[in-house]
Design an enzyme around this catalytic site. Structure first.
Site, PDB file in Angstrom:
ATOM      1  N   LYS A   1       0.838  -1.196   0.000  1.00 27.18           N
ATOM      2  CA  LYS A   1       0.000   0.000   0.000  1.00 27.18           C
ATOM      3  C   LYS A   1       0.880   1.255   0.000  1.00 27.18           C
ATOM      4  O   LYS A   1       1.980   1.267   0.577  1.00 27.18           O
ATOM      5  CB  LYS A   1      -0.894  -0.051   1.236  1.00 27.18           C
ATOM      6  CG  LYS A   1      -2.012   0.968   1.320  1.00 27.18           C
ATOM      7  CD  LYS A   1      -2.856   0.678   2.559  1.00 27.18           C
ATOM      8  CE  LYS A   1      -3.957   1.671   2.796  1.00 27.18           C
ATOM      9  NZ  LYS A   1      -4.749   1.329   4.016  1.00 27.18           N
TER      10      LYS A   1
ATOM     11  N   SER B   1      -9.573   1.361   3.504  1.00 26.33           N
ATOM     12  CA  SER B   1      -8.809   2.189   2.594  1.00 26.33           C
ATOM     13  C   SER B   1      -7.829   1.396   1.727  1.00 26.33           C
ATOM     14  O   SER B   1      -7.273   1.933   0.768  1.00 26.33           O
ATOM     15  CB  SER B   1      -8.020   3.234   3.403  1.00 26.33           C
ATOM     16  OG  SER B   1      -7.087   2.614   4.284  1.00 26.33           O
TER      17      SER B   1
ATOM     18  N   SER C   1      -9.959  -1.308   7.261  1.00 22.90           N
ATOM     19  CA  SER C   1      -9.260  -1.015   6.010  1.00 22.90           C
ATOM     20  C   SER C   1      -8.561  -2.204   5.377  1.00 22.90           C
ATOM     21  O   SER C   1      -8.128  -2.120   4.227  1.00 22.90           O
ATOM     22  CB  SER C   1      -8.261   0.124   6.220  1.00 22.90           C
ATOM     23  OG  SER C   1      -8.935   1.336   6.439  1.00 22.90           O
TER      24      SER C   1
END
Length: 573
Positions: free
Chosen positions: A135, A216, A240
Protein backbone atom coordinates in the site's frame (compact mmCIF):
# COMPACT_ATOMS: atom_id res chain seq x y z
CA UNK A 1 26.63 16.73 -1.20
CA UNK A 2 25.00 13.30 -1.05
CA UNK A 3 23.08 11.51 -3.76
CA UNK A 4 20.59 8.66 -3.33
CA UNK A 5 21.46 5.34 -4.91
CA UNK A 6 20.01 1.88 -4.49
CA UNK A 7 21.29 -1.35 -3.04
CA UNK A 8 20.61 -4.80 -4.41
CA UNK A 9 17.11 -4.76 -2.99
CA UNK A 10 16.24 -1.49 -4.67
CA UNK A 11 16.53 0.43 -1.39
CA UNK A 12 18.20 3.82 -1.50
CA UNK A 13 21.36 4.60 0.40
CA UNK A 14 23.28 7.87 0.73
CA UNK A 15 26.56 7.84 -1.16
CA UNK A 16 28.99 10.70 -1.85
CA UNK A 17 28.40 12.23 -5.27
CA UNK A 18 32.08 12.03 -6.12
CA UNK A 19 32.76 8.52 -7.33
CA UNK A 20 29.18 7.45 -6.58
CA UNK A 21 26.56 5.97 -8.85
CA UNK A 22 23.54 7.97 -9.94
CA UNK A 23 20.03 6.52 -9.86
CA UNK A 24 19.86 6.47 -13.64
CA UNK A 25 23.19 4.74 -14.10
CA UNK A 26 22.42 2.30 -11.29
CA UNK A 27 19.21 1.20 -12.98
CA UNK A 28 20.97 0.71 -16.28
CA UNK A 29 24.00 -1.13 -14.92
CA UNK A 30 21.98 -3.30 -12.52
CA UNK A 31 19.52 -4.41 -15.17
CA UNK A 32 22.16 -5.01 -17.81
CA UNK A 33 24.58 -6.70 -15.45
CA UNK A 34 21.88 -8.79 -13.81
CA UNK A 35 20.53 -9.87 -17.16
CA UNK A 36 23.99 -10.95 -18.26
CA UNK A 37 24.22 -13.16 -15.21
CA UNK A 38 20.82 -14.62 -15.98
CA UNK A 39 21.13 -17.77 -18.08
CA UNK A 40 21.02 -16.99 -21.79
CA UNK A 41 21.77 -13.29 -21.39
CA UNK A 42 19.47 -10.40 -22.17
CA UNK A 43 18.27 -11.90 -25.47
CA UNK A 44 16.57 -14.74 -23.62
CA UNK A 45 14.19 -12.27 -21.99
CA UNK A 46 12.63 -11.45 -25.33
CA UNK A 47 10.72 -13.38 -27.93
CA UNK A 48 11.29 -13.19 -31.66
CA UNK A 49 9.00 -10.17 -31.84
CA UNK A 50 11.29 -8.21 -29.54
CA UNK A 51 8.70 -7.99 -26.76
CA UNK A 52 9.36 -9.32 -23.25
CA UNK A 53 8.71 -13.04 -22.99
CA UNK A 54 6.25 -14.12 -20.34
CA UNK A 55 4.90 -17.49 -19.30
CA UNK A 56 1.58 -18.80 -20.44
CA UNK A 57 -0.90 -17.04 -18.20
CA UNK A 58 -2.42 -20.32 -17.05
CA UNK A 59 0.96 -21.46 -15.75
CA UNK A 60 1.00 -18.94 -12.92
CA UNK A 61 -2.21 -16.92 -12.74
CA UNK A 62 -3.94 -18.74 -9.89
CA UNK A 63 -0.88 -20.26 -8.25
CA UNK A 64 -0.27 -19.87 -4.53
CA UNK A 65 3.08 -18.77 -3.13
CA UNK A 66 4.19 -22.39 -2.47
CA UNK A 67 3.17 -23.38 -6.00
CA UNK A 68 5.08 -20.48 -7.51
CA UNK A 69 8.11 -21.42 -5.45
CA UNK A 70 7.86 -24.99 -6.69
CA UNK A 71 7.73 -23.81 -10.31
CA UNK A 72 10.76 -21.57 -9.80
CA UNK A 73 12.69 -24.29 -7.98
CA UNK A 74 12.06 -26.69 -10.85
CA UNK A 75 13.16 -24.16 -13.45
CA UNK A 76 9.74 -24.06 -15.10
CA UNK A 77 9.33 -20.41 -14.10
CA UNK A 78 11.65 -17.58 -13.12
CA UNK A 79 11.10 -14.53 -10.98
CA UNK A 80 11.95 -12.40 -13.98
CA UNK A 81 9.32 -13.98 -16.21
CA UNK A 82 6.77 -13.85 -13.42
CA UNK A 83 7.55 -10.20 -12.74
CA UNK A 84 7.30 -9.31 -16.42
CA UNK A 85 3.98 -11.11 -16.67
CA UNK A 86 2.53 -9.25 -13.69
CA UNK A 87 3.80 -5.94 -15.05
CA UNK A 88 2.12 -6.77 -18.34
CA UNK A 89 -1.17 -7.43 -16.51
CA UNK A 90 -0.81 -4.11 -14.70
CA UNK A 91 -0.28 -2.32 -18.02
CA UNK A 92 -3.33 -4.06 -19.47
CA UNK A 93 -5.80 -3.77 -16.59
CA UNK A 94 -4.75 -0.91 -14.37
CA UNK A 95 -6.05 1.89 -16.58
CA UNK A 96 -9.54 0.66 -15.76
CA UNK A 97 -9.07 -0.57 -12.19
CA UNK A 98 -6.54 1.95 -10.80
CA UNK A 99 -5.35 -0.62 -8.27
CA UNK A 100 -1.65 0.18 -8.63
CA UNK A 101 -0.58 3.76 -8.00
CA UNK A 102 3.01 3.16 -9.14
CA UNK A 103 5.04 0.25 -10.48
CA UNK A 104 8.57 -0.18 -9.19
CA UNK A 105 11.07 0.82 -11.91
CA UNK A 106 13.59 -1.54 -10.29
CA UNK A 107 11.29 -4.58 -10.11
CA UNK A 108 12.80 -6.26 -13.17
CA UNK A 109 16.34 -5.68 -11.94
CA UNK A 110 15.48 -7.13 -8.52
CA UNK A 111 13.84 -10.17 -10.14
CA UNK A 112 16.96 -10.78 -12.25
CA UNK A 113 19.07 -10.76 -9.11
CA UNK A 114 16.71 -13.14 -7.27
CA UNK A 115 16.98 -15.59 -10.17
CA UNK A 116 20.78 -15.34 -10.13
CA UNK A 117 20.78 -15.99 -6.38
CA UNK A 118 18.52 -19.01 -6.81
CA UNK A 119 20.76 -20.45 -9.51
CA UNK A 120 23.71 -20.11 -7.13
CA UNK A 121 21.96 -21.79 -4.22
CA UNK A 122 21.11 -18.70 -2.20
CA UNK A 123 17.44 -18.55 -1.17
CA UNK A 124 16.73 -15.54 1.02
CA UNK A 125 13.45 -16.78 2.44
CA UNK A 126 9.92 -18.00 1.74
CA UNK A 127 9.16 -15.13 -0.67
CA UNK A 128 12.30 -15.48 -2.77
CA UNK A 129 11.46 -14.06 -6.19
CA UNK A 130 7.77 -13.52 -5.35
CA UNK A 131 6.34 -10.18 -6.60
CA UNK A 132 4.48 -8.32 -3.86
CA UNK A 133 2.63 -4.99 -3.91
CA UNK A 134 2.43 -2.80 -0.80
CA UNK A 135 0.00 0.00 0.00
CA UNK A 136 1.17 3.54 -0.75
CA UNK A 137 1.38 4.46 2.93
CA UNK A 138 4.12 1.86 3.54
CA UNK A 139 7.56 3.43 3.12
CA UNK A 140 9.96 2.13 0.51
CA UNK A 141 13.35 3.83 0.32
CA UNK A 142 13.72 3.34 -3.42
CA UNK A 143 12.64 5.06 -6.63
CA UNK A 144 8.97 4.95 -5.67
CA UNK A 145 6.96 7.56 -3.79
CA UNK A 146 5.33 7.04 -0.39
CA UNK A 147 2.42 9.48 -0.28
CA UNK A 148 -0.78 7.93 1.14
CA UNK A 149 -2.20 8.93 -2.23
CA UNK A 150 -1.81 12.65 -1.51
CA UNK A 151 -0.13 15.21 -3.73
CA UNK A 152 1.17 16.83 -0.55
CA UNK A 153 3.91 14.20 -0.16
CA UNK A 154 4.90 13.82 -3.81
CA UNK A 155 8.65 14.35 -4.09
CA UNK A 156 9.33 13.74 -0.40
CA UNK A 157 11.81 11.06 0.59
CA UNK A 158 11.57 8.60 3.43
CA UNK A 159 14.68 7.93 5.55
CA UNK A 160 14.55 4.15 5.18
CA UNK A 161 12.39 1.21 4.26
CA UNK A 162 9.55 0.54 6.66
CA UNK A 163 10.07 -2.54 8.82
CA UNK A 164 7.38 -4.28 6.75
CA UNK A 165 9.26 -3.69 3.49
CA UNK A 166 12.59 -4.53 5.08
CA UNK A 167 11.22 -7.91 6.13
CA UNK A 168 9.71 -8.52 2.71
CA UNK A 169 13.05 -7.81 1.04
CA UNK A 170 14.89 -10.02 3.54
CA UNK A 171 12.48 -12.85 2.68
CA UNK A 172 13.36 -12.43 -1.00
CA UNK A 173 10.27 -10.61 -2.25
CA UNK A 174 10.31 -8.45 -5.35
CA UNK A 175 8.57 -5.21 -4.39
CA UNK A 176 6.52 -4.84 -7.58
CA UNK A 177 4.81 -1.55 -6.84
CA UNK A 178 2.56 0.52 -4.61
CA UNK A 179 -1.20 0.04 -4.30
CA UNK A 180 -3.72 2.83 -4.55
CA UNK A 181 -5.81 3.60 -1.48
CA UNK A 182 -8.43 5.89 -0.08
CA UNK A 183 -6.34 9.03 0.33
CA UNK A 184 -4.74 9.42 3.77
CA UNK A 185 -6.23 5.99 4.57
CA UNK A 186 -9.76 7.50 4.64
CA UNK A 187 -8.77 9.96 7.35
CA UNK A 188 -8.91 13.31 5.58
CA UNK A 189 -12.56 14.24 5.06
CA UNK A 190 -16.12 13.02 4.72
CA UNK A 191 -15.59 11.12 1.48
CA UNK A 192 -18.82 9.81 -0.08
CA UNK A 193 -16.94 6.86 -1.57
CA UNK A 194 -13.95 4.57 -0.98
CA UNK A 195 -10.83 4.00 -3.03
CA UNK A 196 -10.06 7.47 -4.40
CA UNK A 197 -6.81 9.37 -4.09
CA UNK A 198 -5.56 12.46 -5.88
CA UNK A 199 -2.54 10.49 -7.10
CA UNK A 200 -4.29 7.26 -7.97
CA UNK A 201 -7.83 8.12 -9.11
CA UNK A 202 -10.77 5.78 -8.40
CA UNK A 203 -10.02 2.13 -7.64
CA UNK A 204 -12.73 -0.10 -9.12
CA UNK A 205 -14.02 -3.45 -7.91
CA UNK A 206 -13.03 -6.02 -10.56
CA UNK A 207 -16.02 -8.28 -9.86
CA UNK A 208 -18.67 -5.60 -10.30
CA UNK A 209 -17.24 -2.30 -11.48
CA UNK A 210 -19.86 -0.14 -9.79
CA UNK A 211 -19.69 -1.98 -6.45
CA UNK A 212 -17.84 -0.32 -3.58
CA UNK A 213 -14.27 -1.70 -3.48
CA UNK A 214 -14.25 -0.50 0.15
CA UNK A 215 -11.21 1.04 1.76
CA UNK A 216 -8.81 2.19 2.59
CA UNK A 217 -6.67 -0.70 1.25
CA UNK A 218 -8.75 -0.75 -1.93
CA UNK A 219 -5.85 -1.12 -4.34
CA UNK A 220 -4.22 -3.88 -2.31
CA UNK A 221 -7.40 -5.97 -2.42
CA UNK A 222 -8.05 -5.35 -6.11
CA UNK A 223 -4.44 -6.12 -7.05
CA UNK A 224 -4.59 -9.44 -5.22
CA UNK A 225 -8.02 -10.33 -6.62
CA UNK A 226 -7.03 -9.51 -10.20
CA UNK A 227 -3.69 -11.34 -10.13
CA UNK A 228 -1.61 -8.19 -10.59
CA UNK A 229 0.91 -9.72 -8.17
CA UNK A 230 1.28 -12.79 -5.98
CA UNK A 231 0.37 -11.10 -2.68
CA UNK A 232 -0.27 -7.66 -1.23
CA UNK A 233 0.07 -5.75 2.01
CA UNK A 234 -2.63 -3.40 3.30
CA UNK A 235 -3.06 -1.47 6.51
CA UNK A 236 -5.99 -1.08 8.86
CA UNK A 237 -7.11 1.28 11.58
CA UNK A 238 -10.75 0.17 11.38
CA UNK A 239 -11.93 -2.01 8.51
CA UNK A 240 -9.26 -1.02 6.01
CA UNK A 241 -7.97 -4.57 5.48
CA UNK A 242 -11.07 -6.66 6.11
CA UNK A 243 -13.60 -4.48 4.26
CA UNK A 244 -11.80 -4.30 0.87
CA UNK A 245 -10.85 -7.96 1.25
CA UNK A 246 -14.50 -8.88 1.74
CA UNK A 247 -15.65 -6.74 -1.18
CA UNK A 248 -13.01 -8.20 -3.50
CA UNK A 249 -13.24 -11.89 -2.54
CA UNK A 250 -9.73 -12.20 -1.11
CA UNK A 251 -8.45 -13.30 2.27
CA UNK A 252 -7.32 -10.41 4.44
CA UNK A 253 -5.92 -10.61 7.95
CA UNK A 254 -5.94 -7.65 10.32
CA UNK A 255 -3.58 -9.00 12.99
CA UNK A 256 -3.35 -8.19 16.67
CA UNK A 257 -2.03 -4.65 17.05
CA UNK A 258 1.60 -5.08 18.03
CA UNK A 259 2.27 -8.21 15.97
CA UNK A 260 3.56 -6.23 12.95
CA UNK A 261 5.72 -3.14 13.33
CA UNK A 262 4.20 0.28 12.60
CA UNK A 263 7.61 1.85 11.89
CA UNK A 264 7.72 3.52 8.49
CA UNK A 265 3.97 3.41 7.89
CA UNK A 266 2.16 6.74 7.51
CA UNK A 267 0.14 6.76 10.73
CA UNK A 268 -3.37 7.43 11.85
CA UNK A 269 -3.25 6.14 15.41
CA UNK A 270 -0.81 3.86 17.22
CA UNK A 271 -3.61 2.31 19.29
CA UNK A 272 -5.26 0.74 16.24
CA UNK A 273 -2.90 0.89 13.23
CA UNK A 274 -1.49 -2.31 11.78
CA UNK A 275 -0.34 -3.70 8.46
CA UNK A 276 -1.80 -6.99 7.30
CA UNK A 277 -1.51 -9.48 4.41
CA UNK A 278 -4.15 -9.60 1.67
CA UNK A 279 -3.96 -12.64 -0.59
CA UNK A 280 -6.02 -15.07 -2.65
CA UNK A 281 -5.65 -17.94 -0.17
CA UNK A 282 -5.38 -18.53 3.55
CA UNK A 283 -2.10 -20.34 2.98
CA UNK A 284 -0.55 -17.28 1.38
CA UNK A 285 -1.81 -15.08 4.23
CA UNK A 286 -0.14 -17.39 6.77
CA UNK A 287 3.14 -17.33 4.82
CA UNK A 288 3.03 -13.55 4.60
CA UNK A 289 2.30 -13.29 8.32
CA UNK A 290 5.40 -15.37 9.03
CA UNK A 291 7.43 -12.80 7.11
CA UNK A 292 5.74 -9.65 8.39
CA UNK A 293 5.78 -10.63 12.07
CA UNK A 294 7.79 -7.98 13.94
CA UNK A 295 6.32 -7.64 17.45
CA UNK A 296 6.25 -4.56 19.65
CA UNK A 297 4.23 -3.14 22.53
CA UNK A 298 1.80 -5.51 24.27
CA UNK A 299 2.91 -8.41 22.09
CA UNK A 300 6.49 -8.34 23.35
CA UNK A 301 7.09 -11.18 25.78
CA UNK A 302 4.34 -13.43 24.41
CA UNK A 303 5.27 -16.75 22.86
CA UNK A 304 4.55 -16.50 19.13
CA UNK A 305 4.34 -19.33 16.60
CA UNK A 306 7.41 -19.84 14.49
CA UNK A 307 5.26 -20.92 11.53
CA UNK A 308 1.60 -20.01 11.16
CA UNK A 309 1.12 -22.51 8.33
CA UNK A 310 1.25 -25.38 10.84
CA UNK A 311 -2.24 -24.37 11.97
CA UNK A 312 -3.73 -24.87 8.50
CA UNK A 313 -5.34 -28.26 8.92
CA UNK A 314 -8.57 -29.84 7.75
CA UNK A 315 -10.95 -30.75 10.56
CA UNK A 316 -10.29 -27.58 12.54
CA UNK A 317 -13.97 -26.63 12.44
CA UNK A 318 -15.08 -30.02 13.75
CA UNK A 319 -16.08 -29.37 17.36
CA UNK A 320 -15.43 -25.64 17.17
CA UNK A 321 -17.88 -23.24 18.77
CA UNK A 322 -18.45 -20.18 16.60
CA UNK A 323 -20.34 -17.17 17.86
CA UNK A 324 -22.70 -15.46 15.42
CA UNK A 325 -22.67 -11.74 16.21
CA UNK A 326 -26.36 -11.46 15.32
CA UNK A 327 -26.64 -7.67 15.49
CA UNK A 328 -24.44 -7.26 12.43
CA UNK A 329 -26.62 -9.51 10.28
CA UNK A 330 -29.29 -6.79 10.32
CA UNK A 331 -29.53 -3.77 8.03
CA UNK A 332 -29.45 -1.34 10.98
CA UNK A 333 -25.88 -2.45 11.70
CA UNK A 334 -24.65 -2.51 8.15
CA UNK A 335 -25.67 -6.02 7.13
CA UNK A 336 -26.82 -6.03 3.50
CA UNK A 337 -29.42 -8.71 2.74
CA UNK A 338 -27.76 -10.09 -0.40
CA UNK A 339 -24.34 -10.24 1.27
CA UNK A 340 -25.81 -11.67 4.47
CA UNK A 341 -27.40 -14.48 2.44
CA UNK A 342 -23.98 -15.48 1.12
CA UNK A 343 -22.44 -15.15 4.59
CA UNK A 344 -25.06 -17.54 5.94
CA UNK A 345 -24.04 -20.07 3.29
CA UNK A 346 -20.58 -19.94 4.82
CA UNK A 347 -22.04 -20.47 8.27
CA UNK A 348 -24.01 -23.46 7.00
CA UNK A 349 -20.78 -24.90 5.56
CA UNK A 350 -19.10 -24.50 8.94
CA UNK A 351 -21.97 -26.37 10.56
CA UNK A 352 -21.65 -29.17 8.00
CA UNK A 353 -18.00 -29.47 9.04
CA UNK A 354 -18.96 -30.01 12.67
CA UNK A 355 -18.98 -26.48 14.08
CA UNK A 356 -21.61 -25.38 16.57
CA UNK A 357 -23.02 -21.93 15.82
CA UNK A 358 -23.96 -19.95 18.92
CA UNK A 359 -25.81 -16.59 18.79
CA UNK A 360 -23.77 -14.00 20.66
CA UNK A 361 -23.59 -10.29 21.36
CA UNK A 362 -20.43 -8.19 21.72
CA UNK A 363 -22.28 -5.03 22.72
CA UNK A 364 -24.33 -2.29 21.08
CA UNK A 365 -22.08 0.40 19.51
CA UNK A 366 -25.13 2.63 19.01
CA UNK A 367 -25.83 2.85 22.75
CA UNK A 368 -25.66 6.20 24.57
CA UNK A 369 -25.92 8.21 21.36
CA UNK A 370 -23.12 6.35 19.56
CA UNK A 371 -20.64 6.78 22.42
CA UNK A 372 -18.46 3.92 21.18
CA UNK A 373 -17.95 5.49 17.74
CA UNK A 374 -17.58 8.98 19.21
CA UNK A 375 -14.88 7.77 21.58
CA UNK A 376 -13.10 5.94 18.77
CA UNK A 377 -13.05 9.07 16.62
CA UNK A 378 -11.78 11.25 19.45
CA UNK A 379 -8.93 8.83 20.16
CA UNK A 380 -7.91 8.72 16.51
CA UNK A 381 -8.05 12.51 16.15
CA UNK A 382 -5.80 13.08 19.16
CA UNK A 383 -3.28 10.44 18.14
CA UNK A 384 -3.18 11.48 14.49
CA UNK A 385 -2.29 15.11 15.18
CA UNK A 386 0.91 14.25 17.02
CA UNK A 387 1.87 11.14 15.08
CA UNK A 388 1.58 12.69 11.63
CA UNK A 389 3.89 15.48 12.75
CA UNK A 390 6.38 12.89 14.02
CA UNK A 391 6.24 11.05 10.71
CA UNK A 392 6.60 14.20 8.62
CA UNK A 393 9.65 15.22 10.67
CA UNK A 394 11.52 12.18 9.33
CA UNK A 395 11.06 13.12 5.66
CA UNK A 396 13.46 15.06 3.47
CA UNK A 397 12.73 17.06 0.32
CA UNK A 398 9.49 18.47 1.72
CA UNK A 399 8.52 21.54 3.69
CA UNK A 400 5.43 19.93 5.20
CA UNK A 401 6.02 19.20 8.87
CA UNK A 402 2.65 19.45 10.62
CA UNK A 403 -1.01 18.69 10.12
CA UNK A 404 -1.55 22.43 9.65
CA UNK A 405 0.87 22.31 6.71
CA UNK A 406 -1.16 19.52 5.10
CA UNK A 407 -4.39 21.45 5.59
CA UNK A 408 -2.81 24.52 3.97
CA UNK A 409 -1.54 22.43 1.05
CA UNK A 410 -5.00 21.04 0.35
CA UNK A 411 -6.48 24.55 0.36
CA UNK A 412 -3.76 25.76 -2.01
CA UNK A 413 -4.36 22.78 -4.31
CA UNK A 414 -8.10 22.56 -3.85
CA UNK A 415 -9.13 21.62 -7.42
CA UNK A 416 -6.79 18.62 -7.38
CA UNK A 417 -7.33 17.52 -3.79
CA UNK A 418 -10.82 18.62 -2.78
CA UNK A 419 -12.97 18.47 -5.88
CA UNK A 420 -15.12 15.68 -4.43
CA UNK A 421 -14.88 16.12 -0.66
CA UNK A 422 -13.14 18.22 1.95
CA UNK A 423 -10.75 17.76 4.85
CA UNK A 424 -13.14 17.82 7.78
CA UNK A 425 -11.29 15.08 9.66
CA UNK A 426 -7.98 16.91 9.29
CA UNK A 427 -9.63 20.01 10.70
CA UNK A 428 -11.18 18.07 13.59
CA UNK A 429 -7.79 16.59 14.45
CA UNK A 430 -6.11 20.00 14.22
CA UNK A 431 -8.67 21.37 16.68
CA UNK A 432 -7.57 18.89 19.37
CA UNK A 433 -4.64 19.52 21.68
CA UNK A 434 -2.93 16.37 20.46
CA UNK A 435 -1.90 15.87 24.08
CA UNK A 436 -2.33 12.21 25.02
CA UNK A 437 -2.49 13.16 28.70
CA UNK A 438 -5.58 15.27 28.02
CA UNK A 439 -8.39 13.93 30.28
CA UNK A 440 -10.80 13.82 27.33
CA UNK A 441 -8.45 11.54 25.38
CA UNK A 442 -7.64 9.34 28.37
CA UNK A 443 -11.31 8.86 29.23
CA UNK A 444 -12.30 8.13 25.62
CA UNK A 445 -9.55 5.56 25.13
CA UNK A 446 -10.35 3.80 28.42
CA UNK A 447 -14.08 3.63 27.66
CA UNK A 448 -13.46 2.54 24.09
CA UNK A 449 -11.10 -0.25 25.09
CA UNK A 450 -13.38 -1.45 27.88
CA UNK A 451 -16.32 -1.68 25.50
CA UNK A 452 -14.46 -3.42 22.67
CA UNK A 453 -12.33 -5.85 24.66
CA UNK A 454 -15.00 -6.42 27.25
CA UNK A 455 -17.56 -7.20 24.55
CA UNK A 456 -15.40 -9.63 22.61
CA UNK A 457 -13.77 -11.30 25.63
CA UNK A 458 -17.12 -11.52 27.40
CA UNK A 459 -18.82 -13.14 24.42
CA UNK A 460 -15.97 -15.63 23.96
CA UNK A 461 -15.99 -16.60 27.61
CA UNK A 462 -19.77 -16.70 28.12
CA UNK A 463 -20.36 -18.88 25.09
CA UNK A 464 -17.11 -20.87 25.40
CA UNK A 465 -16.41 -19.75 21.85
CA UNK A 466 -13.39 -20.20 19.61
CA UNK A 467 -14.22 -17.19 17.42
CA UNK A 468 -17.02 -14.87 16.38
CA UNK A 469 -18.35 -14.25 12.86
CA UNK A 470 -20.20 -11.42 11.18
CA UNK A 471 -20.98 -10.64 7.52
CA UNK A 472 -18.55 -8.64 5.41
CA UNK A 473 -19.32 -4.98 4.66
CA UNK A 474 -21.17 -4.57 7.96
CA UNK A 475 -20.27 -2.39 10.93
CA UNK A 476 -18.62 -5.37 12.65
CA UNK A 477 -15.03 -4.33 11.90
CA UNK A 478 -14.99 -1.78 14.72
CA UNK A 479 -14.97 -3.86 17.93
CA UNK A 480 -11.93 -5.91 16.89
CA UNK A 481 -10.22 -2.80 15.51
CA UNK A 482 -10.60 -0.83 18.73
CA UNK A 483 -9.71 -3.85 20.86
CA UNK A 484 -6.57 -4.42 18.80
CA UNK A 485 -7.69 -8.03 18.27
CA UNK A 486 -7.21 -10.09 15.09
CA UNK A 487 -9.90 -10.18 12.41
CA UNK A 488 -9.83 -12.21 9.19
CA UNK A 489 -11.97 -11.77 6.09
CA UNK A 490 -12.94 -15.11 4.60
CA UNK A 491 -14.41 -15.23 1.07
CA UNK A 492 -17.57 -17.28 0.63
CA UNK A 493 -18.88 -16.42 -2.83
CA UNK A 494 -20.77 -14.02 -5.05
CA UNK A 495 -24.31 -12.73 -4.87
CA UNK A 496 -26.57 -13.32 -7.91
CA UNK A 497 -25.67 -9.80 -9.03
CA UNK A 498 -21.96 -10.59 -8.75
CA UNK A 499 -21.00 -8.85 -5.51
CA UNK A 500 -18.26 -10.57 -3.47
CA UNK A 501 -19.34 -11.58 0.01
CA UNK A 502 -18.10 -13.57 2.96
CA UNK A 503 -17.46 -13.62 6.69
CA UNK A 504 -15.36 -11.62 9.08
CA UNK A 505 -14.07 -13.79 11.91
CA UNK A 506 -12.48 -12.33 15.02
CA UNK A 507 -11.21 -13.59 18.35
CA UNK A 508 -9.06 -12.57 21.31
CA UNK A 509 -5.55 -11.26 21.73
CA UNK A 510 -3.00 -13.10 19.53
CA UNK A 511 -5.54 -15.69 18.37
CA UNK A 512 -4.27 -15.60 14.78
CA UNK A 513 -3.56 -19.37 14.84
CA UNK A 514 -7.19 -20.09 15.70
CA UNK A 515 -8.57 -17.80 13.01
CA UNK A 516 -6.21 -19.08 10.32
CA UNK A 517 -7.04 -22.70 11.11
CA UNK A 518 -10.80 -22.16 11.04
CA UNK A 519 -10.61 -20.04 7.89
CA UNK A 520 -8.47 -22.66 6.13
CA UNK A 521 -10.89 -25.48 6.92
CA UNK A 522 -13.80 -23.47 5.51
CA UNK A 523 -11.85 -22.38 2.44
CA UNK A 524 -10.81 -25.94 1.61
CA UNK A 525 -14.42 -27.08 1.89
CA UNK A 526 -16.14 -24.44 -0.23
CA UNK A 527 -13.31 -23.30 -2.60
CA UNK A 528 -14.67 -19.75 -2.84
CA UNK A 529 -12.07 -18.36 -5.22
CA UNK A 530 -13.27 -17.23 -8.64
CA UNK A 531 -11.52 -14.86 -10.99
CA UNK A 532 -13.13 -11.44 -11.46
CA UNK A 533 -15.00 -10.82 -14.70
CA UNK A 534 -15.31 -7.00 -14.48
CA UNK A 535 -19.07 -7.05 -14.82
CA UNK A 536 -21.17 -3.92 -15.02
CA UNK A 537 -20.10 -0.40 -15.94
CA UNK A 538 -17.69 2.08 -14.39
CA UNK A 539 -19.93 4.59 -12.60
CA UNK A 540 -19.94 8.24 -13.69
CA UNK A 541 -17.66 10.74 -12.01
CA UNK A 542 -19.10 12.09 -8.73
CA UNK A 543 -20.38 15.66 -8.72
CA UNK A 544 -18.09 18.53 -7.81
CA UNK A 545 -18.57 19.24 -4.09
CA UNK A 546 -18.25 22.99 -4.69
CA UNK A 547 -15.57 23.35 -2.01
CA UNK A 548 -13.15 25.20 -4.24
CA UNK A 549 -15.59 27.79 -5.61
CA UNK A 550 -15.53 30.03 -2.53
CA UNK A 551 -13.45 30.86 0.55
CA UNK A 552 -12.31 27.95 2.78
CA UNK A 553 -15.06 26.68 5.03
CA UNK A 554 -13.55 25.49 8.32
CA UNK A 555 -15.44 22.82 10.22
CA UNK A 556 -17.38 23.92 13.27
CA UNK A 557 -19.47 22.02 15.76
CA UNK A 558 -18.90 18.52 14.38
CA UNK A 559 -18.72 15.92 17.13
CA UNK A 560 -18.89 12.64 15.24
CA UNK A 561 -18.54 11.07 11.82
CA UNK A 562 -21.66 10.89 9.71
CA UNK A 563 -20.62 7.45 8.50
CA UNK A 564 -19.13 4.24 9.83
CA UNK A 565 -15.35 4.55 9.84
CA UNK A 566 -14.77 0.94 8.77
CA UNK A 567 -17.02 0.85 5.70
CA UNK A 568 -17.82 4.46 4.85
CA UNK A 569 -21.53 3.68 4.94
CA UNK A 570 -23.87 6.21 6.61
CA UNK A 571 -24.66 5.72 10.27
CA UNK A 572 -28.23 6.26 11.46
CA UNK A 573 -28.94 9.78 12.70
Amino acid sequence: MAKNTCDANGSTNERPETGGVSRRSFLGTTLAGGAALYAGGIASLYGSSGTPASPNTASFLEKSIPELQQLMSSGALSSLRLTLAYLDRIRTLNSRLHAVIQANPLAVAIAVQRDWERRHGHIRGPLHGIPVIVKDNVATADLMQTTAGSLALVGSRVPADSVVVNRLRAAGAVILGKANLSEWANFRGFAPFNGWSARGNFTRDPYLLDFDPCGSSSGSAVAAATNLCAATVGTETDGSVVCPSGNNLVVGLKPTVGLISQDGIIPIAHSQDTAGPMCRTVTDVAIMLNVLKSPFGEVIGHQLPSDYTTFLQRGTLNGARIGMDTRYFTEDYGGEPDLVAVAKQGIAAMQSLGATIVPTDTGDPFADDFKFYNDELLVLLFEFKGQIAQYLSTLSHTSRRTLADLIAFNIAHCPQEMKYFGQEIFEMAQATSGDLTDPAYVAARAANLAFARGGIDGALQTGNLDAIVAPTYSFASSPAAVAGYPDISIPVGLTPEGKPAGLWMYAGFLEEPTLLGLAYDLEQEIHPRSQPQMLGMVPPEPPDAGICSGPPRPLTGRTRLPYHFGTGKPLPH
